[in-house]
Scaffold this active site. Sequence first.
Site, PDB file in Angstrom:
ATOM      1  CE  LYS A 146      70.857  24.550 -88.793  1.00 39.87           C
ATOM      2  NZ  LYS A 146      69.845  24.661 -89.922  1.00 39.87           N
ATOM      3  CB  SER A 164      67.017  26.817 -87.659  1.00 43.38           C
ATOM      4  OG  SER A 164      67.522  25.906 -88.919  1.00 43.38           O
ATOM      5  CB  SER A 224      66.598  26.697 -91.880  1.00 43.82           C
ATOM      6  OG  SER A 224      65.755  26.667 -90.960  1.00 43.82           O
TER       7      SER A 224
END
Lengths: 486, 482, 95
Positions: free
Chosen positions: A76, A151, A175
């Site tokens: 990420k 997210s 997330s």
Amino acid sequence: MNLLRLTATEALALMEKGELSSAELTGACLSQIERHDAEVSAFLKLTAAEAHQQAAAADAAAGERPPLAGLPTAIKDVLCTRGVTTTCASRMLENYDPIYTATCVEQMTAAGIVSLGKTNMDEFAMGSSTENSAYGPTRNPWDLERVPGGSSGGSAAAVAAGEAVWALGSDTGGSIRQPAALCGVVGLKPTYGSVSRYGLVAFASSFDQVGPLTKSVKDAALMLKYLVGKDPLDSTSVEYPETVMIPEDKDLQGVRIGVISELQTEGIDPAVKDVFDRAVTTLEAAGAVVTEASLPHSQYALPAYYILAPAEASANLARFDGVRYGFRAGGGDDVTAMYEETRSRGFGEEVKRRIMLGTYALSSGYYDAYYGQAQKVRTLVVQDFEEAFKQVDLLISPTSPTTAFKLGERTADPLTMYLSDICTIPVNLAGLPGISIPAGLADGLPVGLQIIGKAFAENDLLQAARGAEMAIGFDGVSPLIEGQDK
Amino acid sequence: MKYEPVIGLEIHVELSTRSKMFCGCRVEFGGEPNTRTCPVCLAHPGALPVMNRQAIRYLTRIALALDCEIPGKSIFHRKNYFYPDLPKGYQISQYDQPFAIEGELHVGVEGEIFRVGIERVHQEEDTAKNIHAGESGRIAGSLYSLIDFNRSGTPLVEIVTKPEIHSPQAARAFLNKLKNTLLYLDVSDCNMEEGSLRCDANVSLKPVGAEELGVKTELKNMNSFKHLEKGLTQEIARQMALLEEGGKVVQQTVHFDVASGEISPLRSKEFAHDYRYFPEPDLVPLVASAEFVDEVRAEMPELPEARSRRYMETLGLPEYDAEVLTSSRNLADYYEESLGHYQDAKALSNWVMGELLGYLNATGQELSDLKVKPGQLAALLKMVDSGGINAKTGKEVFAEMCDTGKDPSAIVEAGGLAQISDQSELEALIDKAIADNPGQVEQYRGGKQQVVGFFVGQVMKATQGRANPQAVNELLRKKLSG
Amino acid sequence: MVSHDDVNYVAKLARLKVDSTELDRFAGQLSSILGHVDKISELDLADVTPTSHVIKLSNVFREDAPRPSVERDEALANGPDVERGAFKVPPILEA
């Protein structure tokens, strides 16, 4: 054999036996990215050349293989990687080249992974759909008209699309778990303090935690094993109290599971509720002792979170001022004007909204009413869990109140978007470990089952999750992988 | 109406730890800009602070020296504001749970001892340095600024007094005493020019005897003893004039211009400060256990009062000597190191207070600049005691030692300054003096005893002052009587 | 309700610029979010202690040992405007 379906655990075993090379596996992921990522947009940055090199090196290495040797991994873009641009999906960091690497990435690299690149996300991890990315949204591999959640939407989509064997994500209010649920993969948020936050670009420091997005519970355990540990560079990290075990293939005989009653009704989509109820029945059939459990203050968790997290964020994002790195807007005649131009143009809408919300909650005259009260609610939520865990070993709920929604469906009203995390946020407030595993499909879209454990009891949590995974027997994959079946 | 000033001081001390408060970068003064930085003190995304243990020990020393209460648990807060020298956009500081509270320091001014209450002592971190480019080098009118993060994150301790100081002289005496105490504690070099000790002052006036404090103004960066005293004097005069005219003091920060001696209000911020303090989530609470505090107490250097008492009680020095010698840690250390090589405490004290301090005063040097090492001073005194040189020569030799840093023996040898005590050599000189001055011999023998002084002078002259005066005296009396 | 003045004040504190359409939008959105947050006021929290850390830790230190700093070129590499080894910013108006 469809390489895109392989779990990390399976791939490792094959590589160990010499039946698969990292070059083949990495090549398969990169080809899949080439085929589909233009539409999925899971990756912000690909490091294909380096990945090929790392894979070749893993294959060529003599002697004992590092434990995660050759596993193609997506990272990420909220984790700093030295020399590889790290943007947090923000215009603010468009050209930011970190001068150091996050501890958890260092650990994974030391364990032998192959890094494929950096994945898309909601800007600075603020969002539940990955639509708040300055570089465009990621799409759900199950239905490209829909969001992957967020997210960590890029990481979840990459795994669901077979573009990576597994991925690193971060979870502040859901997330990791929510996008895992919406993409039909496994996502684990570890206990706060288990994984170093050094190099994780901070959103809300007292909630943020790095964790795995994987195709199986065993994979989640495997990655966790190499993520945990006390980092001298993170004061809030601790020595993980036990060895992380790979769960056994075992049913749920005697495991006491509490269904959180407050997270059964309000706002839960009936189709999701259906899948969830069927999963509960399945767990009982596998030997679990299922009872009702109550978190009486869970309805206050979301309000408290939307004070505390933005408050922390408002300070965490103050460093983005155009002085030492990142975007700087021209035209500022003095430094204050430069700050205002830079921050107004460098940050996206949602980030600005949360900064303002947090600044408001901390400002003179409002602190006691908002921040102070929210901290007290946090105490109550912690106590709720403590009480509940006196009766049961684990708690369960749906991970997300709905399945993947359409792009643009919730962008107009921030509050509606915030409600996407209603089931996951209480876990972050209490710092507990939570995992989402696929529970089935509703109208062809994945539904996640959230299982919550006691602090630092990931072994128990993962063992139960493995039992649930076996009992549920979900073997669906996104059409993007299915299409590659030979 | 008669008014009296009420002054409170806020002092910032940079600790002399080896590394910064929250990262491993070195703490040093100066150097090329941005050569001592890292992700933490540059506030790169994702970097986190970790407390420096030694800084907390130093903080504890300060709290103990100021007789503070250490409540046990303290926490760090974020103090939020934007400024280019503040890389994170917040300063890690302490707020409503400081490390130490309710202390005191006793200060002597003009022969009277008074007590100043300490409100709080807390830990924080220093900012970076702004270099203002432009004609004046000052912030006003600069074209742009350059930021050097070498200082960013240096451990900083803030000490806040209660508003219990009532004159500029007392404020200066307090700061001086505090500085000396900090030097004794070995926690900071307290170099005010380099900014390792900085002082802000709050000042207000109230009618004599009144309980309620008046409206205060703040004087920032009073960074020398002289400026502090002068700035306060000016500000008190300004407020006094205002009140006497029937005006009102406005709460604001004022600027004291050192060159002109003028006080002027700083252009007030269009926007009030709203620091939005909240607990720093990246740090865990700081718990000072009784064991920890005891451990630090055990390693505390001896403070000036204790040292002064020891000088009186075990060395037998008069109070005056003890006070002077312990007035700075450097001086007391110098004295004690010399005493390690030379036993006569009082004689040594006389030399240190007389010759040594005299030399430093006359030349405007600091003790740290002095070329004479304690061992060399001791060697000189031994030479005087043993008659190797006389006291007068000793003073001359000391002066040369100060200039050159040479050993006393080398100076004595090179200058042929050794005292002449040799009987036959002296006898020859005395005989010559007697032979050359028959008239004075007559006077002596006629009962004018004091003429012996004349003969001593003659011998001294002949030896350029190197003759052992006592031996000359004795020999002369023998010969003259004979 | 969050007023335009509130939004302006907060934006100023946070060094964000808001134009008039944003002013309206943010005032509305913040009001709606805080309206939801106000649910908290149903609770009697007088006797509840606040939680700022969920992890029960204290006294986490590092030893006072210098570690190498980054090379200056590296420290400055990401700087948007750099001069004479330092980060350059527009003039700082007197605070």
